[in-house]
Design an enzyme around this catalytic site. Structure first.
Site, PDB file in Angstrom:
ATOM      1  N   CYS A 127     -26.816  -8.596   4.845  1.00  0.00           N
ATOM      2  CA  CYS A 127     -27.011  -8.753   3.374  1.00  0.00           C
ATOM      3  C   CYS A 127     -26.503  -9.562   2.598  1.00  0.00           C
ATOM      4  O   CYS A 127     -26.992 -10.388   1.615  1.00  0.00           O
ATOM      5  CB  CYS A 127     -26.791  -7.080   2.785  1.00  0.00           C
ATOM      6  SG  CYS A 127     -27.932  -5.793   3.496  1.00  0.00           S
ATOM      7  N   HIS A 128     -25.071  -9.796   2.878  1.00  0.00           N
ATOM      8  CA  HIS A 128     -24.274 -10.354   1.815  1.00  0.00           C
ATOM      9  C   HIS A 128     -23.806 -12.127   2.401  1.00  0.00           C
ATOM     10  O   HIS A 128     -23.590 -12.749   1.788  1.00  0.00           O
ATOM     11  CB  HIS A 128     -23.129  -9.640   1.476  1.00  0.00           C
ATOM     12  CG  HIS A 128     -23.449  -8.437   0.704  1.00  0.00           C
ATOM     13  ND1 HIS A 128     -23.659  -8.301  -0.260  1.00  0.00           N
ATOM     14  CD2 HIS A 128     -23.124  -7.098   1.270  1.00  0.00           C
ATOM     15  CE1 HIS A 128     -24.015  -6.976  -0.734  1.00  0.00           C
ATOM     16  NE2 HIS A 128     -23.536  -6.198   0.379  1.00  0.00           N
ATOM     17  N   CYS A 144     -11.197  -4.795   3.034  1.00  0.00           N
ATOM     18  CA  CYS A 144     -10.956  -4.837   1.827  1.00  0.00           C
ATOM     19  C   CYS A 144     -11.986  -3.507   1.252  1.00  0.00           C
ATOM     20  O   CYS A 144     -11.521  -2.783   0.356  1.00  0.00           O
ATOM     21  CB  CYS A 144     -11.096  -5.808   1.073  1.00  0.00           C
ATOM     22  SG  CYS A 144      -9.661  -7.138   1.274  1.00  0.00           S
ATOM     23  N   HIS A 145     -13.147  -3.861   1.382  1.00  0.00           N
ATOM     24  CA  HIS A 145     -14.329  -2.951   0.886  1.00  0.00           C
ATOM     25  C   HIS A 145     -14.542  -1.563   1.674  1.00  0.00           C
ATOM     26  O   HIS A 145     -14.852  -1.590   2.640  1.00  0.00           O
ATOM     27  CB  HIS A 145     -15.441  -3.688   0.824  1.00  0.00           C
ATOM     28  CG  HIS A 145     -15.494  -4.915   0.082  1.00  0.00           C
ATOM     29  ND1 HIS A 145     -15.396  -5.042  -1.370  1.00  0.00           N
ATOM     30  CD2 HIS A 145     -15.372  -6.216   0.485  1.00  0.00           C
ATOM     31  CE1 HIS A 145     -15.185  -6.560  -1.599  1.00  0.00           C
ATOM     32  NE2 HIS A 145     -15.344  -7.290  -0.653  1.00  0.00           N
ATOM     33  N   ALA A 170     -16.241   2.466   1.626  1.00  0.00           N
ATOM     34  CA  ALA A 170     -17.702   3.047   1.204  1.00  0.00           C
ATOM     35  C   ALA A 170     -17.484   4.135   0.381  1.00  0.00           C
ATOM     36  O   ALA A 170     -18.020   4.184  -0.844  1.00  0.00           O
ATOM     37  CB  ALA A 170     -18.561   3.238   2.259  1.00  0.00           C
ATOM     38  N   ASN A 189       2.829 -10.381  11.384  1.00  0.00           N
ATOM     39  CA  ASN A 189       3.608 -11.484  10.612  1.00  0.00           C
ATOM     40  C   ASN A 189       3.398 -12.882  11.256  1.00  0.00           C
ATOM     41  O   ASN A 189       3.548 -13.635  10.331  1.00  0.00           O
ATOM     42  CB  ASN A 189       5.041 -11.213  10.684  1.00  0.00           C
ATOM     43  CG  ASN A 189       5.724 -10.178   9.780  1.00  0.00           C
ATOM     44  OD1 ASN A 189       4.889  -9.882   8.805  1.00  0.00           O
ATOM     45  ND2 ASN A 189       6.756  -9.621   9.950  1.00  0.00           N
ATOM     46  N   ARG A 246      19.758 -19.333   7.264  1.00  0.00           N
ATOM     47  CA  ARG A 246      18.977 -18.581   5.987  1.00  0.00           C
ATOM     48  C   ARG A 246      20.022 -17.452   5.691  1.00  0.00           C
ATOM     49  O   ARG A 246      19.871 -17.219   4.371  1.00  0.00           O
ATOM     50  CB  ARG A 246      17.627 -17.828   6.819  1.00  0.00           C
ATOM     51  CG  ARG A 246      16.647 -18.663   6.880  1.00  0.00           C
ATOM     52  CD  ARG A 246      15.567 -17.936   7.864  1.00  0.00           C
ATOM     53  NE  ARG A 246      14.435 -18.857   7.764  1.00  0.00           N
ATOM     54  CZ  ARG A 246      13.247 -18.592   8.530  1.00  0.00           C
ATOM     55  NH1 ARG A 246      13.115 -17.444   9.255  1.00  0.00           N
ATOM     56  NH2 ARG A 246      12.224 -19.480   8.809  1.00  0.00           N
ATOM     57  N   LYS A 301       0.717 -27.553   3.358  1.00  0.00           N
ATOM     58  CA  LYS A 301       1.002 -26.327   2.913  1.00  0.00           C
ATOM     59  C   LYS A 301       1.434 -25.930   1.625  1.00  0.00           C
ATOM     60  O   LYS A 301       0.938 -25.104   0.861  1.00  0.00           O
ATOM     61  CB  LYS A 301       2.246 -25.552   3.893  1.00  0.00           C
ATOM     62  CG  LYS A 301       2.500 -24.153   3.355  1.00  0.00           C
ATOM     63  CD  LYS A 301       1.433 -23.178   3.879  1.00  0.00           C
ATOM     64  CE  LYS A 301       1.650 -21.737   3.858  1.00  0.00           C
ATOM     65  NZ  LYS A 301       0.531 -20.811   4.333  1.00  0.00           N
ATOM     66  N   ARG A 336      18.394 -15.087  12.674  1.00  0.00           N
ATOM     67  CA  ARG A 336      17.422 -16.026  13.343  1.00  0.00           C
ATOM     68  C   ARG A 336      17.146 -17.119  12.562  1.00  0.00           C
ATOM     69  O   ARG A 336      17.054 -17.519  11.660  1.00  0.00           O
ATOM     70  CB  ARG A 336      16.020 -15.260  13.365  1.00  0.00           C
ATOM     71  CG  ARG A 336      14.773 -16.040  14.014  1.00  0.00           C
ATOM     72  CD  ARG A 336      13.456 -15.253  13.960  1.00  0.00           C
ATOM     73  NE  ARG A 336      13.022 -15.233  12.640  1.00  0.00           N
ATOM     74  CZ  ARG A 336      12.284 -15.998  11.967  1.00  0.00           C
ATOM     75  NH1 ARG A 336      12.199 -17.327  12.414  1.00  0.00           N
ATOM     76  NH2 ARG A 336      11.913 -15.574  10.693  1.00  0.00           N
TER      77      ARG A 336
END
Length: 571
Positions: free
Chosen positions: A39-40, A71-72, A74, A164, A402, A431, A544
């Protein structure tokens, strides 16, 4: 209408979305998502129609084929999956604020009647290997096991793939590769081993680090053979030379690698099941793995008979309660991780008799954007950006390890700092354009203006950049001993990203040997149980190095898949 189902039923029948019998197709909602697309349009087609929006949520950075139902919803209010990581203001119809009310593995153990009913039934499926987790380690393991002749099921508890790994941006460390040789970079597995041990404060398991460093080139070759572009080679903190492999132009490595892995899994017809959680590794009376109990979001409990199970479920950096128990100094910190990184795999492994190690070592990534909650790759610093405080002064070697960079930032006014760079850095790393598009990198045509916009002392900032440029010209950083000075900051516009540390990587995890076999507290192998990636401990020690995670997940994922397939053939 209060939800999408109520809205749709005003003009359509239930079977416009559902199968004729009204049953959900599977936990991946394959049929239902196909109906959405009919449909979409596809995600790409919808993204084209919403490109005018300030944040085009449909122009997703996620790899794979993102399902509409990610996400959607019903029959209940929808939740924007982006909001699980970011703090953008999306205005989606029939939506509610993101939340995750997921029972723990221990809480699920209380579902005794449902679990026992599932275990009393015949196995739903019989395969050689089940892989738990669809990040880089999981996909690598599934592909490797399949190529070694095993029949594989790959399960993923989230509605999207990638773990991740899909968020990783910096690069994939590897030594003495063809890509390095083409750029006349001299490196060796021995040097990568030394850098990794030093970065981990020599707490790492040397045998595992040797596997990582000695097989890193093979992992790059393996990915390249499957279609990955890893031709760009940059430097990350703690590395003696440029060894972080990434796509041409400096695009984010993680989503690219996962997309390549996903495409190759599809080519092999690997059975991928979304919204499906690994609950319990099942063993026979001799303590040998015989399968795994899973729980589908819609189909509920069932068990899969398998000779081997590979845990590739990632770490627990998103679980601040667990993080804070191990390192109280990190209580309340936000995380760079995807929402599924809560430590399920550790609980499953422990319940199966697996031992944990190095759990107290938890890494903060130094550059999480204060606005939007976007992890800013270390490659921005590696390509020339500097870190300054509100006073406009540099305060650290930008490409130190880090842990040191994070500690230095937390010592500054406001416990944050600013990445400062110019158009030359922006052009060197594609990026960065993503950060600009997300609105986290304000720009100005002068450092004074930039300082005024961001609350930085503009005069001091101008002096700091001039000083840094003079150090670049001299070829030596006598202020902070930064080992690489790739470019002066004097081209075009200037940019600033306010950053603060966020919980990023959990170095500890399940104890494994050099065959990726999970071991118990007596260092005895649990037959048929394997681990790969961040769910394991021992590879990275106390800290790490940037670029070692992708190398870790690909290398040990491949290894786990090969070994699990071999084991299955013998049994």
């Amino acid at each position: 209408a209060d939800n999408l189902a109520e809205f749709h039923v005003q003009n359509q029948e239930c079977d416009s979305c559902h199968t004729p019998d009204g049953e959900l197709s599977n936990d991946s909602l394959t049929y239902e998502n196909t109906q959405c697309v009919s449909c979409h349009g596809t995600l790409e087609e919808v993204a084209e129609t919403t490109k005018h929006e300030h944040y085009n949520a449909h122009a997703s950075h996620f790899p794979g084929e993102v399902a509409c139902t990610s996400c959607h919803s019903a029959h209940e209010k929808s939740m924007v999956y982006c909001d699980s990581c970011h703090s953008f203001d999306f205005n989606m119809p029939y939506a509610k604020k993101w939340q995750r009310d997921e029972p723990t593995i221990a809480e699920l153990a209380k579902d005794k009647s449902e679990r026992q009913a599932a275990l009393a039934s015949a196995p739903h499926d019989t395969v050689d290997v089940v892989v738990v987790g669809s990040g880089g380690a999981g996909f690598s393991a599934a592909i490797s096991a399949t190529d070694s002749g095993a029949k594989v099921i790959l399960i993923e508890k989230e509605p999207v793939i990638g773990g991740n790994a899909k968020l990783a941006a910096g690069g994939m460390n590897a030594a003495w590769t063809d890509q390095q040789k083409a750029k006349k970079i001299t490196d060796s597995p021995e040097l990568m081993f030394e850098d990794t041990m030093k970065g981990g404060q020599n707490i790492n398991d040397p045998a595992l680090v040797k596997v990582l460093s000695s097989h890193s080139k093979d992992s790059v070759d393996w990915m390249t053979a499957m279609g990955a572009d890893l031709t760009d080679v940059g430097m990350m903190g703690g590395a003696s030379v440029n060894r972080a492999h990434r796509p041409t132009g400096g695009a984010g490595v993680g989503a690219h690698v996962v997309q390549v892995l996903y495409d190759n899994a599809v080519k092999r017809n690997i059975d991928l099941r979304m919204n499906t959680r690994g609950i319990e590794v099942l063993k026979d009376d001799k303590g040998t793995v015989k399968g795994i109990l899973v729980k589908g979001m819609y189909k509920g409990y069932y068990w899969v008979k398998a000779d081997a199970v590979i845990l590739a479920t990632g770490g627990f950096a998103k679980n601040n309660e667990r993080v804070a128990k191990l390192d109280p100094s990190l209580k309340g910190f936000i995380s760079t991780n995807q929402p599924g990184a809560v430590g399920d795999g550790l609980d499953v492994a422990e319940n199966a008799g697996g031992a944990l190690k190095d759990m107290q070592y938890i890494q903060a990534h130094p550059t999480l954007s204060v606005k939007g909650g976007v992890m800013v790759t270390e490659a921005v610093r590696g390509n020339g950006a500097i870190l300054v405080n509100r006073e406009g002064k540099r305060f650290v070697n930008e490409i130190t390890t880090r842990d040191k960079a994070s500690a230095a930032i937390l010592a500054q006014t406001g416990k944050s700092a600013y990445l400062i760079f110019d158009d030359s850095v922006r052009k060197s790393l594609s990026k960065i354009d993503k950060y600009i598009g997300l609105g986290v990198a304000p720009t100005a045509d002068s450092l004074v203006k930039l300082g005024k916009m961001e609350g930085i002392d503009g005069k001091a900032l101008t002096e700091t950049v001039a000083r840094y440029n003079s150090l670049v010209s001299s070829g030596k950083d006598t202020d902070f001993e930064r080992p690489n000075l790739p470019r002066a900051l004097n081209e075009g516009n200037y940019y600033a990203i306010e950053v603060t540390p966020g919980v990023h990587h959990t170095m500890g995890g399940v104890m494994i040997d050099t065959k990726a076999e999970v071991m118990n507290a007596k260092k005895q192998v649990i037959p048929g149980l394997y681990g790969a990636g961040e769910v394991t401990g021992g590879v990275h020690g106390a800290n790490r190095l940037g670029g070692n995670a992708i190398s870790d997940i690909i290398t040990f994922g491949r290894l786990a898949g090969e070994e699990a397939a071999k084991y299955s053939k013998k049994n």
